[in-house]
Scaffold this active site. Structure first.
Site, PDB file in Angstrom:
ATOM      1  N   ASP A 241     -10.490  29.878   9.406  1.00  0.00           N
ATOM      2  CA  ASP A 241     -10.218  30.149  10.819  1.00  0.00           C
ATOM      3  C   ASP A 241      -9.148  31.213  10.959  1.00  0.00           C
ATOM      4  O   ASP A 241      -9.090  31.920  11.966  1.00  0.00           O
ATOM      5  CB  ASP A 241      -9.800  28.864  11.528  1.00  0.00           C
ATOM      6  CG  ASP A 241     -10.971  27.886  11.516  1.00  0.00           C
ATOM      7  OD1 ASP A 241     -11.135  27.183  10.519  1.00  0.00           O
ATOM      8  OD2 ASP A 241     -11.743  27.891  12.490  1.00  0.00           O
TER       9      ASP A 241
HETATM   10  C1  LIG Z   1     -17.432  30.244   9.905  1.00  0.00           C
HETATM   11  S1  LIG Z   1     -16.596  29.093  10.776  1.00  0.00           S
HETATM   12  C2  LIG Z   1     -14.950  28.910  10.195  1.00  0.00           C
HETATM   13  C3  LIG Z   1     -14.456  27.592  10.465  1.00  0.00           C
HETATM   14  O1  LIG Z   1     -14.709  27.103  11.774  1.00  0.00           O
HETATM   15  C4  LIG Z   1     -14.604  25.686  11.681  1.00  0.00           C
HETATM   16  O2  LIG Z   1     -13.738  25.201  12.645  1.00  0.00           O
HETATM   17  P1  LIG Z   1     -14.265  24.408  13.943  1.00  0.00           P
HETATM   18  O3  LIG Z   1     -15.460  23.615  13.560  1.00  0.00           O
HETATM   19  O4  LIG Z   1     -13.104  23.537  14.297  1.00  0.00           O
HETATM   20  O5  LIG Z   1     -14.524  25.454  14.978  1.00  0.00           O
HETATM   21  C5  LIG Z   1     -14.190  25.348  10.291  1.00  0.00           C
HETATM   22  O6  LIG Z   1     -12.836  25.266  10.056  1.00  0.00           O
HETATM   23  C6  LIG Z   1     -14.884  26.448   9.560  1.00  0.00           C
HETATM   24  O7  LIG Z   1     -14.596  26.601   8.241  1.00  0.00           O
END
Ligand SMILES: CSC[C@H]1O[C@H](OP(=O)(O)O)[C@H](O)[C@@H]1O
Length: 353
Positions: A241
């Site tokens: 992220d």
């Molecule tokens: C390619 S997505 C990167 C990242 O997004 C996810 O977070 P979230 O589900 O909370 O939006 C997760 O940490 C992934 O690795």
């Protein structure tokens, strides 16, 4: 052809409601910036690149419907700042907001309102294509790097959370690396964690793995160390992220413990993310704001209570993996870099945040 989470054509934006998967595939209409904000905040759409794309496309459809009136620049500024506030840890929305605002201000100098509206919409529409292209490169670089360590064998990957087509405009980041390995006929198996507290692994990665025909096995987050010891894991590949200047990486909570376990077992640990997820303005992971989510995401599943009433809850959505544990490298669309190489590799290629 990979799964599609974002359906856009000029004037219309629909997103696959990821809270309902895998039981139901329902596309929700996004008509305004506020709809986009709410879809991001509630995690109907999720994944750092997808958040930025849906956020900006929600602005595009509102502009196409005449939103913004005559003071377009102020409207775009306020909209982007609102969208960026929905989820603070992933940097992609903040970066897109900054770049789009800079573009808007430059364009506004010599364009009438209607022309400015069209240019801004055009800029946003290009994001979709750019993201898929970047992800294909990430997949290819990552697969080649992992395979260079095992010249003849098929490989077994452990991944965390969901980083596939549903988290991006298409193809995926960490799951894109898995996709590339599968396309090369070199994927023996991918193990995906269920991913507490929100089960994206069990609901979304597993759904995508089945849909794409990857040889895949779902495990609980707490089985990861055991899986590394017993199941011949070649590499751990996760998404990100926010990756900061020294390589420290914020990713879905649970990533940090995977990196520790990988180090113990001598397994290379990779982060796969587009350069848009990198933030050279922060020196170390200590500076990253970690989003805290509502307790209900832990105390209930689909509205059904599972925890003892009255228990206190701590529910950070992300943790930070120190760069020393990212032993395989950081896989970007520009190549694979060790954390110590990242800053030099990206300097001059990213806009300042
Ligand atoms: C390619 S997505 C990167 C990242 O997004 C996810 O977070 P979230 O589900 O909370 O939006 C997760 O940490 C992934 O690795």
């Amino acid at each position: 052809m990979t799964l599609e989470a974002i359906r856009y054509r000029p004037g219309s934006l629909q997103i696959l409601n990821q809270l309902l998967l895998p039981q139901e595939s329902v596309f929700d209409e996004i008509r305004s910036v506020q709809d986009g904000y709410e879809a991001i905040k509630s995690m109907k759409v999720r994944g750092a690149p997808a958040i930025a794309i849906v956020g900006c496309l929600s602005l595009a459809v509102e502009l196409q419907a005449g939103g913004g009136g005559d003071d377009l620049v102020s409207f775009i500024r306020d909209s982007l700042s609102h969208l960026t506030s929905a989820r603070p840890t992933a940097v992609n929305m903040g970066r897109a907001a900054r770049e789009l605002m800079e573009f808007t201000e430059n364009e506004s100098m010599d364009k009438a309102t209607d022309q400015l509206r069209e240019s801004v919409i055009g800029w946003i529409e290009e994001m979709l294509e750019r993201d898929v292209n970047d992800n294909r490169k990430i997949g290819n670089y990552g697969a080649q790097h992992i395979l260079s360590g095992v010249p003849r064998d098929s490989v077994t990957i452990l991944t965390h959370c969901n980083t596939g087509s549903l988290a991006t405009a298409g193809y995926g980041t960490a799951l894109g690396v898995v996709r590339s390995l599968h396309a090369l006929g070199r994927l023996k198996r991918v193990y995906c964690t269920e991913t507490r507290p929100y089960n994206q692994g069990a609901r979304l990665t597993a759904y995508e793995a089945v849909a794409e025909g990857f040889p895949a096995t779902l495990i609980t987050d707490s089985m990861a160390a055991l899986t590394m010891r017993e199941r011949g894991i070649t590499a751990v590949v996760v998404g990100a992220d926010r990756v900061v200047a020294n390589g420290d990486t914020a990713n879905k909570v649970g990533t940090y413990q995977l990196a520790i376990a990988a180090k113990h077992h001598g397994i290379p640990f990779y982060v796969a993310a587009p350069s848009t997820s990198c933030d050279l303005s922060l020196e170390s992971g200590r500076d990253i704001v970690i989003e805290e989510r509502p307790p209900e995401e832990l105390t209930s599943i689909n509205g059904v209570p599972i925890a003892a009433p009255g228990i206190e809850v701590w529910n950070p959505a992300f943790d930070v993996t120190p760069h020393q544990l990212i032993t395989g490298g950081i896989i970007t669309e520009l190549g694979v870099f060790l954390p110590s190489e990242l800053q030099a590799a990206l300097t001059g290629r990213l806009t300042a945040l």
